[in-house]
Design a protein around this motif. Sequence first.
Motif, mmCIF file in Angstrom:
data_model
loop_
_atom_site.group_PDB
_atom_site.id
_atom_site.type_symbol
_atom_site.label_atom_id
_atom_site.label_comp_id
_atom_site.label_asym_id
_atom_site.label_seq_id
_atom_site.Cartn_x
_atom_site.Cartn_y
_atom_site.Cartn_z
ATOM 1 N N LEU A 25 0.838 -1.197 0.000
ATOM 2 C CA LEU A 25 0.000 0.000 0.000
ATOM 3 C C LEU A 25 0.872 1.246 0.000
ATOM 4 C CD1 LEU A 25 -2.838 -0.927 2.513
ATOM 5 C CD2 LEU A 25 -2.695 -1.290 0.055
ATOM 6 N N PRO A 26 0.571 2.194 -0.879
ATOM 7 C CA PRO A 26 1.393 3.405 -0.967
ATOM 8 C C PRO A 26 1.134 4.334 0.208
ATOM 9 C CG PRO A 26 -0.505 3.596 -2.407
ATOM 10 C CD PRO A 26 -0.537 2.206 -1.846
ATOM 11 N N PRO A 27 2.169 5.005 0.707
ATOM 12 C CA PRO A 27 1.953 6.027 1.734
ATOM 13 C C PRO A 27 1.228 7.225 1.127
ATOM 14 C CG PRO A 27 4.223 6.073 0.990
ATOM 15 C CD PRO A 27 3.590 4.892 0.328
ATOM 16 N N LEU A 28 0.657 8.041 1.979
ATOM 17 C CA LEU A 28 -0.123 9.178 1.492
ATOM 18 C C LEU A 28 0.727 10.144 0.682
ATOM 19 C CD1 LEU A 28 -3.006 10.109 1.557
ATOM 20 C CD2 LEU A 28 -2.553 11.335 3.687
ATOM 21 N N GLN A 29 2.039 10.190 0.973
ATOM 22 C CA GLN A 29 2.933 11.066 0.208
ATOM 23 C C GLN A 29 2.964 10.688 -1.266
ATOM 24 O OE1 GLN A 29 3.497 9.739 3.095
ATOM 25 N NE2 GLN A 29 4.869 10.935 4.420
ATOM 26 N N GLN A 30 2.691 9.415 -1.574
ATOM 27 C CA GLN A 30 2.726 8.952 -2.953
ATOM 28 C C GLN A 30 1.351 8.999 -3.621
ATOM 29 O OE1 GLN A 30 4.621 5.127 -3.267
ATOM 30 N NE2 GLN A 30 6.433 5.769 -2.115
#
Length: 452
Positions: A311-316
């Motif tokens: 799962l991608p972090p919110l920054q991505q």
Amino acid sequence: MTGSILVADDETSIRESLTIVLEDEGYNCTAVENGEEAIQVIDQNSFDIIVSDLKMPKRDGLGVLEYALQHSSDTLTIIITAHATIETAISALRKGAADYILKPLDFDEVLIRIENLLEHKKVAQENKYLREKIDQEYNFNHIIGESDAMKKVYKMVERVSSANSNVLVTGKSGTGKELVARAIHSNSDRSNKPFLAINCGAIPEDLVESELFGHTKGAFTGATTDKDGVFVAAHGGTVFLDEIAEIPLNLQVNLLRVLQEREVKPVGSNKTINFDTRIISATNQDLEAEVEKGNFRDDLYYRLNVVELSLPPLQQRRDDIPLLAHHFLKKYNKELKRNLKGISSEAMSAMMAYQWKGQVRELENVIERSVLLSDSDYLQLQDLPSAIRDASGSEEFNMDSESLDQAVRVFEKHHIKSMLKRTEGNKSEAARLLGIDPSTLYRKMERLGLSD
């Protein structure tokens, strides 16, 4: 007790006596003397239970049962019969009757049967509601996000849902690993079976084995009854092992054997129990690094990691911040009985610029707090915590469009400009800070009309 009951019997004494007994217990009763009358009132009213004699003029009890199943599927039917043959009972049950009672009637027994059926119906309705609610909340179509990174997640969820392979969900705390695990279960053939989530890091070490594998009565102090572990309790469904890296090293070999053999031996028992349960695990740690350090068995890691879903972090996925923020605004408007109409451009700008170390969970908590404390029709910059207000910087911008798509474009353009300004035009460095590939940054700049 409360409930609506239809009594259908051609014998006046039985019909009237049963009606009196049921009404004395608080039930709302309607009584008819044949099958045709029963069908007429079924068309006009809703009943929890039908108590129907098997042998009646015009239409018998099985005819009433068949009609009720077609036109009032939530109604349960009890068949009364004086013909004490097992064939009669089996025929009624096979056709869909909930129960049968033999004449002469024991009214105490009738009351107990009806009470049990109503309780069963209540539980079934609650379970149906919960399943529908879970399906709505955890179907991957309802996971919030339109970014390229999230579209890859959707595609992977859709692909792995149809299989039974073990899945390892990785990502930072707060990225929604359990939400994705539930989405996989909800979109699988196991969706009507249990989904049991267990946080391996929250269980005392001496109880982990019991929680996972179960125990027998007297197996240890406090084991007053037999208990199924999660693998057996979720038979046919899915077990979600969150924080799998926290499983004690001495129990990892037992877990490996369970996953390989698909059978468990409860603590204190010499017998094994087979189960058919899908395993989805999750971690916010680098399990490969833990394997290298000797903290996690490599054979267990490979057994769990048949498919990895990262799962991608919110920054991505900063494109998703406005979507997420508006989703949580709507959610907490309802839960907190507020009526905020939206989020100001200044507040959204600050949220776009902020580095969300707590990921989506932190964003949700911020929106909940801000909705609760806001005195305005719109969530304002001053409603946000000071750390987020400080992240907005000195640059201001205006956004007049109410369109969510347009809002995303404006914020995305603003944020990319801010990153390019911070890196003095170094696009590779800006892409790194944004958490995207340089080629993706070039495409976004072209789409948003940002010149070199």
